[in-house]
Scaffold this motif. Structure first.
Motif, short mmCIF file in Angstrom:
data_model
loop_
_atom_site.label_atom_id
_atom_site.label_comp_id
_atom_site.label_asym_id
_atom_site.label_seq_id
_atom_site.Cartn_x
_atom_site.Cartn_y
_atom_site.Cartn_z
N THR A 20 -3.65 -13.14 3.08
CA THR A 20 -4.93 -12.44 3.01
C THR A 20 -6.09 -13.41 3.04
O THR A 20 -7.14 -13.13 3.63
CB THR A 20 -4.98 -11.57 1.73
OG1 THR A 20 -3.88 -10.64 1.75
CG2 THR A 20 -6.28 -10.79 1.64
N ARG A 21 -5.90 -14.57 2.42
CA ARG A 21 -6.96 -15.59 2.45
C ARG A 21 -7.17 -16.13 3.88
O ARG A 21 -8.29 -16.44 4.27
CB ARG A 21 -6.62 -16.73 1.50
CG ARG A 21 -6.71 -16.35 0.02
CD ARG A 21 -6.65 -17.55 -0.89
NE ARG A 21 -5.35 -18.20 -0.88
CZ ARG A 21 -4.34 -17.88 -1.71
NH1 ARG A 21 -4.52 -16.92 -2.60
NH2 ARG A 21 -3.20 -18.52 -1.65
N LYS A 22 -6.08 -16.22 4.66
CA LYS A 22 -6.18 -16.74 6.02
C LYS A 22 -6.61 -15.68 7.03
O LYS A 22 -7.16 -16.00 8.09
CB LYS A 22 -4.81 -17.30 6.47
CG LYS A 22 -4.35 -18.54 5.75
CD LYS A 22 -3.06 -19.08 6.36
CE LYS A 22 -3.27 -19.66 7.75
NZ LYS A 22 -2.04 -20.29 8.28
N TRP A 23 -6.31 -14.40 6.72
CA TRP A 23 -6.39 -13.34 7.74
C TRP A 23 -6.78 -12.04 7.04
O TRP A 23 -6.02 -11.08 7.02
CB TRP A 23 -5.01 -13.24 8.40
CG TRP A 23 -4.90 -12.49 9.67
CD1 TRP A 23 -5.66 -12.62 10.80
CD2 TRP A 23 -3.89 -11.51 9.98
NE1 TRP A 23 -5.19 -11.78 11.78
CE2 TRP A 23 -4.10 -11.09 11.32
CE3 TRP A 23 -2.82 -10.96 9.28
CZ2 TRP A 23 -3.31 -10.14 11.94
CZ3 TRP A 23 -2.02 -10.02 9.89
CH2 TRP A 23 -2.27 -9.61 11.22
N ALA A 24 -7.97 -12.01 6.50
CA ALA A 24 -8.38 -10.91 5.62
C ALA A 24 -8.41 -9.56 6.32
O ALA A 24 -8.17 -8.52 5.69
CB ALA A 24 -9.74 -11.20 5.01
N HIS A 25 -8.67 -9.54 7.62
CA HIS A 25 -8.81 -8.27 8.33
C HIS A 25 -7.51 -7.80 8.98
O HIS A 25 -7.46 -6.74 9.57
CB HIS A 25 -9.88 -8.41 9.43
CG HIS A 25 -9.47 -9.35 10.53
ND1 HIS A 25 -9.55 -10.72 10.40
CD2 HIS A 25 -8.95 -9.14 11.77
CE1 HIS A 25 -9.13 -11.30 11.50
NE2 HIS A 25 -8.75 -10.36 12.34
N GLY A 26 -6.44 -8.59 8.89
CA GLY A 26 -5.19 -8.27 9.58
C GLY A 26 -4.43 -7.12 8.95
O GLY A 26 -4.58 -6.80 7.77
N VAL A 27 -3.59 -6.48 9.76
CA VAL A 27 -2.76 -5.36 9.30
C VAL A 27 -1.38 -5.90 8.93
O VAL A 27 -0.74 -6.59 9.74
CB VAL A 27 -2.64 -4.28 10.39
CG1 VAL A 27 -1.76 -3.13 9.90
CG2 VAL A 27 -4.02 -3.76 10.79
N THR A 28 -0.93 -5.61 7.73
CA THR A 28 0.39 -6.04 7.26
C THR A 28 1.16 -4.83 6.77
O THR A 28 0.61 -3.99 6.04
CB THR A 28 0.26 -7.07 6.13
OG1 THR A 28 -0.55 -8.16 6.55
CG2 THR A 28 1.64 -7.59 5.72
N VAL A 29 2.43 -4.73 7.17
CA VAL A 29 3.31 -3.64 6.75
C VAL A 29 4.49 -4.24 6.01
O VAL A 29 5.20 -5.09 6.56
CB VAL A 29 3.81 -2.83 7.97
CG1 VAL A 29 4.75 -1.71 7.52
CG2 VAL A 29 2.65 -2.26 8.76
N ILE A 30 4.69 -3.85 4.77
CA ILE A 30 5.79 -4.38 3.95
C ILE A 30 6.70 -3.23 3.55
O ILE A 30 6.27 -2.30 2.87
CB ILE A 30 5.25 -5.09 2.70
CG1 ILE A 30 4.32 -6.25 3.09
CG2 ILE A 30 6.40 -5.58 1.82
CD1 ILE A 30 3.52 -6.81 1.93
N TRP A 31 7.96 -3.31 3.98
CA TRP A 31 8.95 -2.28 3.63
C TRP A 31 9.67 -2.68 2.36
O TRP A 31 9.91 -3.87 2.10
CB TRP A 31 9.96 -2.12 4.76
CG TRP A 31 11.02 -1.10 4.46
CD1 TRP A 31 10.98 0.23 4.71
CD2 TRP A 31 12.28 -1.35 3.80
NE1 TRP A 31 12.12 0.84 4.25
CE2 TRP A 31 12.94 -0.10 3.69
CE3 TRP A 31 12.90 -2.48 3.29
CZ2 TRP A 31 14.19 0.04 3.10
CZ3 TRP A 31 14.15 -2.36 2.69
CH2 TRP A 31 14.78 -1.11 2.60
N TYR A 32 10.05 -1.67 1.55
CA TYR A 32 10.81 -1.97 0.33
C TYR A 32 11.71 -0.78 -0.02
O TYR A 32 11.33 0.38 0.19
CB TYR A 32 9.88 -2.28 -0.85
CG TYR A 32 8.83 -1.23 -1.09
CD1 TYR A 32 9.06 -0.13 -1.91
CD2 TYR A 32 7.58 -1.33 -0.47
CE1 TYR A 32 8.10 0.82 -2.13
CE2 TYR A 32 6.61 -0.37 -0.68
CZ TYR A 32 6.87 0.71 -1.51
OH TYR A 32 5.90 1.67 -1.70
N PRO A 33 12.90 -1.06 -0.58
CA PRO A 33 13.75 0.02 -1.09
C PRO A 33 13.32 0.42 -2.50
O PRO A 33 12.71 -0.37 -3.22
CB PRO A 33 15.14 -0.63 -1.12
CG PRO A 33 14.85 -2.08 -1.36
CD PRO A 33 13.53 -2.37 -0.69
#
Length: 276
Positions: A180-193
């Protein structure tokens, strides 16, 4: 929790994850600008639903096969993505996120895949032959940070680990903070069980303290009450989801809940902003 893709291909978690991933990328593609799509834990890319691993769990019966039996048109894009790797009316093969992302690529987009497991990366390279995807064999969290910011102004990072390591959630939290510090505007998707609500609630508290402004949490609980010691569902954290995606999300979640609820349970799919 060990969640190797080959044992769970086409289950309810895959249906939700891939339906939302398609909707998310399509929403971003409403703008002409190029996208870089990165899958940090890509797996094998393509799975045989008749394999010993898939047959041992039988989870596709309660996932992709239910989605195919459903008639709601909101699931048409998902079903089309699965049909694209199959010849017959019912799916024998299941496309992992790499194959689904490859189907969504426009000429201006880029796809970068990563898988550390030696056998899986060999299968991944074979499955993605003929596509424009670049395949890496690196530590997922090192690659996640190394490729940020993406080569294009906009991009999506998909983080979908097997949760084999006890520190998996801690590594995700630390890497997301740095990303987030490097790429504040980027979209990230994190999957979890999801196994139990108390453990998951503690992790959400840790993520909430990162102070990320636009942090969406989508959770699919299969059963009306937690089933002790077993897989109870799955969810997605989505950082910086586009407006077009969040606006279209409620009816899609309703369609998925109706298609995937186990017999005797109503099931639950929720979407909430973390920290609000």
């Amino acid at each position: 929790m060990n969640y190797r893709h080959s044992f769970h291909a086409g289950n309810s978690a895959d249906v939700v994850k891939h339906s939302l991933l398609i909707a998310l990328v399509r929403a971003l593609q409403q703008k002409e600008g190029a996208l870089t799509l990165i899958d940090t834990h890509a797996g094998c890319g393509l799975y045989d639903l008749g394999s010993e691993e898939a047959q041992r769990t039988g989870e596709a019966m309660h996932g992709v096969l239910r989605a195919f039996a459903d008639t709601n048109p909101l699931l048409d894009d998902y079903r089309a993505a699965v049909r694209a790797v199959n010849d017959g009316p019912e799916p024998r093969l299941y496309p992992g996120s790499p194959h689904i992302l490859a189907q969504l690529l426009r000429p201006q987009d880029f796809l970068i895949l990563n898988e550390k497991h030696p056998e899986d990366v060999h299968a991944l390279r074979s499955a993605m032959r003929g596509t424009s995807a670049a395949v890496h064999q690196r530590d997922a969290y090192e690659l996640w940070l190394a490729l940020l910011p993406t080569r294009t102004p906009r991009g999506v990072v998909v983080v979908d680990p097997p949760y084999e390591q006890t520190d998996e959630r801690a590594r995700i939290t630390a890497t997301l903070a740095a990303a987030t510090r490097k790429w504040a505007h980027g979209v990230t998707v994190i999957w979890y069980p999801l196994k139990d609500r108390a453990t998951h609630s503690r992790w959400k508290d840790q993520l909430r303290r990162l102070g990320i402004p636009k942090f969406l949490c989508v959770e699919h609980w299969l059963y009306d009450d937690d089933q002790s010691g077993i897989y109870n569902g799955a969810g997605l954290f989505i950082v910086n989801p586009p407006y077009a995606f969040t606006q279209a999300l409620p009816p899609l979640l309703m369609a998925l809940r109706a298609a995937l609820a186990p017999e005797g349970h109503s099931g639950e799919i929720t979407s909430d902003w973390l920290g609000r």
